[in-house]
Write an enzyme that holds these catalytic residues in place. Structure first.
Site, short mmCIF file in Angstrom:
data_model
loop_
_atom_site.label_atom_id
_atom_site.label_comp_id
_atom_site.label_asym_id
_atom_site.label_seq_id
_atom_site.Cartn_x
_atom_site.Cartn_y
_atom_site.Cartn_z
N GLU A 98 1.06 -1.41 -0.03
CA GLU A 98 0.10 -0.11 0.16
C GLU A 98 1.15 1.28 -0.88
O GLU A 98 2.09 1.50 0.79
CB GLU A 98 -0.96 -0.28 1.24
CG GLU A 98 -2.28 -0.74 0.84
CD GLU A 98 -2.47 0.79 0.09
OE1 GLU A 98 -2.84 1.58 -0.40
OE2 GLU A 98 -4.20 0.59 0.31
N ASP A 102 -3.96 5.84 6.29
CA ASP A 102 -4.91 7.24 7.50
C ASP A 102 -5.58 6.19 8.05
O ASP A 102 -5.08 5.86 8.99
CB ASP A 102 -5.59 7.55 5.83
CG ASP A 102 -5.60 9.73 6.00
OD1 ASP A 102 -6.11 9.26 6.79
OD2 ASP A 102 -5.15 9.77 4.48
N PHE A 151 -2.48 16.84 4.52
CA PHE A 151 -2.74 15.62 3.69
C PHE A 151 -1.63 16.01 2.59
O PHE A 151 -0.60 17.03 2.12
CB PHE A 151 -3.86 16.72 2.99
CG PHE A 151 -4.18 15.91 1.30
CD1 PHE A 151 -5.41 15.02 1.13
CD2 PHE A 151 -4.02 16.87 -0.12
CE1 PHE A 151 -6.18 14.83 0.48
CE2 PHE A 151 -4.26 15.62 -1.09
CZ PHE A 151 -5.27 15.02 -1.19
N ARG A 164 0.37 12.34 -8.93
CA ARG A 164 0.62 10.95 -8.61
C ARG A 164 1.84 10.38 -9.08
O ARG A 164 3.55 9.94 -8.40
CB ARG A 164 -0.52 9.85 -9.78
CG ARG A 164 -1.37 9.80 -9.00
CD ARG A 164 -2.17 8.21 -9.18
NE ARG A 164 -4.00 8.32 -8.91
CZ ARG A 164 -4.17 8.38 -8.00
NH1 ARG A 164 -3.06 7.64 -7.18
NH2 ARG A 164 -5.64 8.49 -8.26
C1 PRP Z 1 -6.01 4.88 -0.69
C2 PRP Z 1 -4.92 4.39 0.06
C3 PRP Z 1 -5.49 3.58 0.66
C4 PRP Z 1 -6.35 4.11 0.86
C5 PRP Z 1 -6.04 4.59 2.62
O1 PRP Z 1 -6.29 5.01 -1.98
O2 PRP Z 1 -4.77 3.96 -1.78
O3 PRP Z 1 -5.78 2.50 -0.38
O4 PRP Z 1 -6.94 5.33 0.38
O5 PRP Z 1 -6.77 5.37 2.96
P1 PRP Z 1 -7.79 5.03 5.08
O6 PRP Z 1 -7.16 3.82 5.22
O7 PRP Z 1 -8.80 5.43 5.03
O8 PRP Z 1 -8.91 4.01 4.06
P2 PRP Z 1 -7.93 6.35 -2.65
O9 PRP Z 1 -9.10 5.87 -1.86
O10 PRP Z 1 -7.23 7.82 -2.55
O11 PRP Z 1 -7.47 5.54 -3.68
P3 PRP Z 1 -5.81 5.41 -4.81
O12 PRP Z 1 -4.38 4.89 -4.15
O13 PRP Z 1 -6.76 5.27 -6.47
O14 PRP Z 1 -5.80 7.00 -5.10
#
Ligand code: PRP
Length: 179
Positions: A98, A102, A151, A164
């Site tokens: 990952e 968050d 952020f 990205r």
């Molecule tokens: C982000 C990141 C994780 C998730 C973490 O993905 O890649 O998968 O959020 O957040 P959490 O711990 O609060 O669940 P996102 O949904 O932004 O998609 P992306 O990777 O396509 O940008």
């Protein structure tokens, strides 16, 4: 693009060095085992590419895309699979890769989901973690960097799909939000 960053939190060199350290640990842990890296699209693309190449041992790669229901309910913990794995994980040693943890809700769901499919083991490697944002505890074996609850963009992480492809992780300048 550099003008859009307020601060660089983690440099390209720091990312490379930390991924090399984690790769050495993972190489030792999975010696003689059949390692499957599972990347979570799209954010994990950069860390997967660099981490997988820092490993010396063999590793296969597969990908999932997941999304929380509704953009405003990201912290609901209800996750929808947009793209599933191509292969069965039954009996496989899975290491989820990952970009960021968050709230921890996505990962907590993902770990449970892959365990329920009969993986031999499911561990997590995340480049970034925000301890202050945690809503659920997730057992994460390898963390690159703990960062403040700000952020951040770059190295896979986006703001409205932008940034990205930055080589560093940083915070955005004010003008980006207001433009
Ligand atoms: C982000 C990141 C994780 C998730 C973490 O993905 O890649 O998968 O959020 O957040 P959490 O711990 O609060 O669940 P996102 O949904 O932004 O998609 P992306 O990777 O396509 O940008």
């Amino acid at each position: 693009m550099g003008r859009d960053l307020a601060d660089v939190l983690i440099s390209e060199e720091a990312i490379r060095a930390r991924l090399a350290e984690i790769a050495a640990e993972v190489d030792a842990e999975y010696a003689g085992k059949d390692l499957l890296l599972v990347g979570v699209l799209k954010g994990a693309v950069m860390v997967m590419a660099d981490f997988a190449r820092a490993l010396h041992g063999p590793a296969e790669m597969d990908w999932m895309a997941v999304s929380s229901y509704g953009s405003g309910t990201k912290s609901s913990g209800v996750v929808r699979i947009l793209k599933d794995l191509d292969r069965d994980v039954l009996g496989r040693h899975v290491l989820i890769v990952e970009d960021i943890i968050d709230s921890g809700l996505t990962l907590s769901w993902l770990v449970a989901n892959l365990r329920s499919r009969g993986a031999a083991s499911v561990e997590v490697m995340a480049l970034l973690r925000k301890p202050e944002a945690a809503k659920v505890a997730v057992d994460v074996k390898h963390v690159g960097f703990d960062i403040p609850n700000a952020f951040v963009v770059g190295y896979g992480l986006d703001f409205d799909e932008r940034f990205r492809n930055l080589r560093v992780v940083g915070t955005l300048a004010e003008h980006v939000y207001s433009s």
